[in-house]
Design a protein around this motif. Structure first.
Motif, PDB file in Angstrom:
ATOM      1  N   ASP A 146     -45.985  18.559   2.784  1.00 34.86           N
ATOM      2  CA  ASP A 146     -47.000  19.376   2.470  1.00 34.86           C
ATOM      3  C   ASP A 146     -48.370  18.802   2.691  1.00 34.86           C
ATOM      4  O   ASP A 146     -49.272  19.466   3.070  1.00 34.86           O
ATOM      5  CB  ASP A 146     -46.632  19.913   0.915  1.00 34.86           C
ATOM      6  N   SER A 147     -48.489  17.649   2.094  1.00 40.16           N
ATOM      7  CA  SER A 147     -49.789  16.780   2.505  1.00 40.16           C
ATOM      8  C   SER A 147     -50.105  17.049   4.015  1.00 40.16           C
ATOM      9  O   SER A 147     -51.387  17.082   4.523  1.00 40.16           O
ATOM     10  CB  SER A 147     -49.813  15.412   1.872  1.00 40.16           C
ATOM     11  N   LEU A 148     -49.097  16.668   4.787  1.00 37.95           N
ATOM     12  CA  LEU A 148     -49.295  16.649   6.156  1.00 37.95           C
ATOM     13  C   LEU A 148     -49.538  17.835   6.579  1.00 37.95           C
ATOM     14  O   LEU A 148     -50.747  17.966   7.512  1.00 37.95           O
ATOM     15  CB  LEU A 148     -47.923  16.132   6.948  1.00 37.95           C
ATOM     16  N   LEU A 163     -49.425  25.319  14.056  1.00 37.68           N
ATOM     17  CA  LEU A 163     -48.767  24.426  13.383  1.00 37.68           C
ATOM     18  C   LEU A 163     -47.219  24.240  13.434  1.00 37.68           C
ATOM     19  O   LEU A 163     -46.862  23.213  13.794  1.00 37.68           O
ATOM     20  CB  LEU A 163     -49.362  24.382  11.910  1.00 37.68           C
ATOM     21  N   CYS A 164     -46.688  25.437  13.277  1.00 39.38           N
ATOM     22  CA  CYS A 164     -45.197  25.414  13.313  1.00 39.38           C
ATOM     23  C   CYS A 164     -44.708  25.186  14.632  1.00 39.38           C
ATOM     24  O   CYS A 164     -43.681  24.839  14.569  1.00 39.38           O
ATOM     25  CB  CYS A 164     -44.838  26.688  12.542  1.00 39.38           C
ATOM     26  N   VAL A 218     -43.747  19.379  11.823  1.00 35.61           N
ATOM     27  CA  VAL A 218     -43.731  19.613  10.437  1.00 35.61           C
ATOM     28  C   VAL A 218     -42.120  20.331  10.139  1.00 35.61           C
ATOM     29  O   VAL A 218     -41.919  21.129  11.076  1.00 35.61           O
ATOM     30  CB  VAL A 218     -44.346  20.686   9.750  1.00 35.61           C
ATOM     31  N   CYS A 219     -41.365  19.796   9.339  1.00 37.49           N
ATOM     32  CA  CYS A 219     -39.907  20.190   9.346  1.00 37.49           C
ATOM     33  C   CYS A 219     -39.419  20.219   8.083  1.00 37.49           C
ATOM     34  O   CYS A 219     -39.999  19.763   7.046  1.00 37.49           O
ATOM     35  CB  CYS A 219     -39.196  19.184  10.357  1.00 37.49           C
ATOM     36  N   ARG A 225     -37.471  23.209  12.220  1.00 38.72           N
ATOM     37  CA  ARG A 225     -38.770  23.605  12.252  1.00 38.72           C
ATOM     38  C   ARG A 225     -39.081  24.482  11.026  1.00 38.72           C
ATOM     39  O   ARG A 225     -38.372  25.117  10.653  1.00 38.72           O
ATOM     40  CB  ARG A 225     -39.222  24.140  13.565  1.00 38.72           C
ATOM     41  N   MET A 226     -40.380  24.227  10.315  1.00 41.35           N
ATOM     42  CA  MET A 226     -40.951  25.095   9.402  1.00 41.35           C
ATOM     43  C   MET A 226     -41.335  26.599  10.328  1.00 41.35           C
ATOM     44  O   MET A 226     -41.870  26.561  11.096  1.00 41.35           O
ATOM     45  CB  MET A 226     -41.967  24.472   8.677  1.00 41.35           C
ATOM     46  N   GLU A 227     -41.226  27.532   9.347  1.00 39.63           N
ATOM     47  CA  GLU A 227     -41.502  28.938   9.598  1.00 39.63           C
ATOM     48  C   GLU A 227     -42.915  29.226   9.112  1.00 39.63           C
ATOM     49  O   GLU A 227     -43.090  28.751   7.781  1.00 39.63           O
ATOM     50  CB  GLU A 227     -40.502  29.931   9.187  1.00 39.63           C
ATOM     51  N   PRO A 228     -43.855  30.036   9.720  1.00 41.47           N
ATOM     52  CA  PRO A 228     -45.023  30.159   9.004  1.00 41.47           C
ATOM     53  C   PRO A 228     -44.874  30.843   7.535  1.00 41.47           C
ATOM     54  O   PRO A 228     -45.798  30.698   6.755  1.00 41.47           O
ATOM     55  CB  PRO A 228     -45.669  31.520   9.981  1.00 41.47           C
TER      56      PRO A 228
END
Length: 305
Positions: A146-148, A163-164, A218-219, A225-228
């Motif tokens: 989350d910091s990243l 980003l995602c 970001v994962c 992969r992270m979603e928005p």
């Protein structure tokens, strides 16, 4: 609402938007919804004849009057943008002769100044994930991830979708820049800043993550992969922890990025390029933010204000 069984040429139009104009999935979805909604309204009042060539300017004005009673002005503008684009496509394909949405006068949009965090508020937000971890309220992986995320959103001025979608192969760690795919799939170079770069290096090394060219930056723990929406949700957690307004969104961190750059004397055209704005007028809204802040400071502090 009366939903049509099918809308002529709509699928072809959406394919054109996605593959030829390279618009985002979000925009394609909204333009599709605008056309479906328009046809549904025509069906409801008995004016739909099964084709778009028979739609008149009078019918369009009636539709807009009714829509204006229940929809926000920005929603109405967005729907008309979709319908104008649809009719433009139909004309180019020789399927209609006229665009009944051309020349319409729409209600003027309010232009509120974008919301943003001050520099001190931004520092509090950036510190929140690690503080939550130290307090035992967040896992170590999530805290540093989350910091990243926050450092990249603020340090690079990225959209959450950018980003995602960011892969390791798009980042030059030596130069500290990312090659970002923005709106319309346009590419731009985004300096990320040394703090964001260090966060990325630490995150990959600490958790022994896959850093292949096509691996997401970001994962989740699984490497997916992270979603928005997931980024939006975690942002709320850190806003609450930092006692900051919960209506802040990832896009408002982008507002903060631009406002702070201009406050420190950055050139407006350089900020335009960093944000990936097609028009300078879009970027100029941030100068209004800075001017408004100066006027407020003058009003509060000057004896003649």
């Amino acid at each position: 609402m009366n939903l049509p069984d099918s809308v002529p040429y709509l699928d072809q139009f959406c394919d054109h938007l996605a593959h030829e104009r390279r618009l985002s999935e979000y925009t394609v979805r909204n333009y599709r919804a605008a056309v479906v909604n328009f046809v549904s309204e025509l069906i409801a009042v008995g004016k739909w004849k099964g084709d778009f060539a028979s739609v008149s300017a009078i019918q369009v004005r009636s539709f807009l009057i009714e829509a204006g009673r229940s929809k926000a002005r920005r929603t109405l503008h967005n729907q008309v943008s979709g319908l104008r684009a649809f009719y433009l496509y139909l004309r180019k394909q020789g399927l209609v002769e006229n665009n009944p949405f051309t020349g319409l006068t729409l209600p003027k949009l309010d232009k509120p100044l974008p919301k943003f965090l001050t520099e001190s508020q931004m520092r509090a937000l950036l510190n929140a994930p690690i503080l939550l971890w130290k307090d035992g309220k967040l896992g170590e992986f999530e805290a540093f991830r989350d910091s990243l995320i926050l450092e990249l959103l603020y340090g690079g001025g990225l959209r959450v979708s950018e980003l995602c979608g960011l892969n390791h192969g798009q980042i030059d760690l030596g130069q500290g820049v990312a090659r970002v795919h923005g709106k319309g799939r346009k590419q731009r170079l985004c300096p990320l800043g040394p703090v964001a770069v260090q966060c990325l290096k630490f995150f990959v090394q600490r958790f022994e993550l896959e850093a292949a060219l096509n691996a997401p930056v970001v994962c989740k723990r699984s490497g997916q992969r992270m979603e928005p929406r997931q980024v939006q949700k975690l942002l709320k957690t850190h806003l609450a922890a930092a006692e900051l307004p919960l209506d802040m969104t990832p896009h408002k961190l982008r507002h903060s990025f631009a406002t702070h750059l201009l406050d420190e004397g950055a050139d407006l055209r350089a900020v335009q390029e960093l944000l990936g704005h097609a028009n300078l007028s879009t970027t100029q809204i941030y100068t209004h933010v800075s001017i408004a802040r100066l006027k407020e400071a003058h009003k509060q502090a000057h004896p003649r204000a």
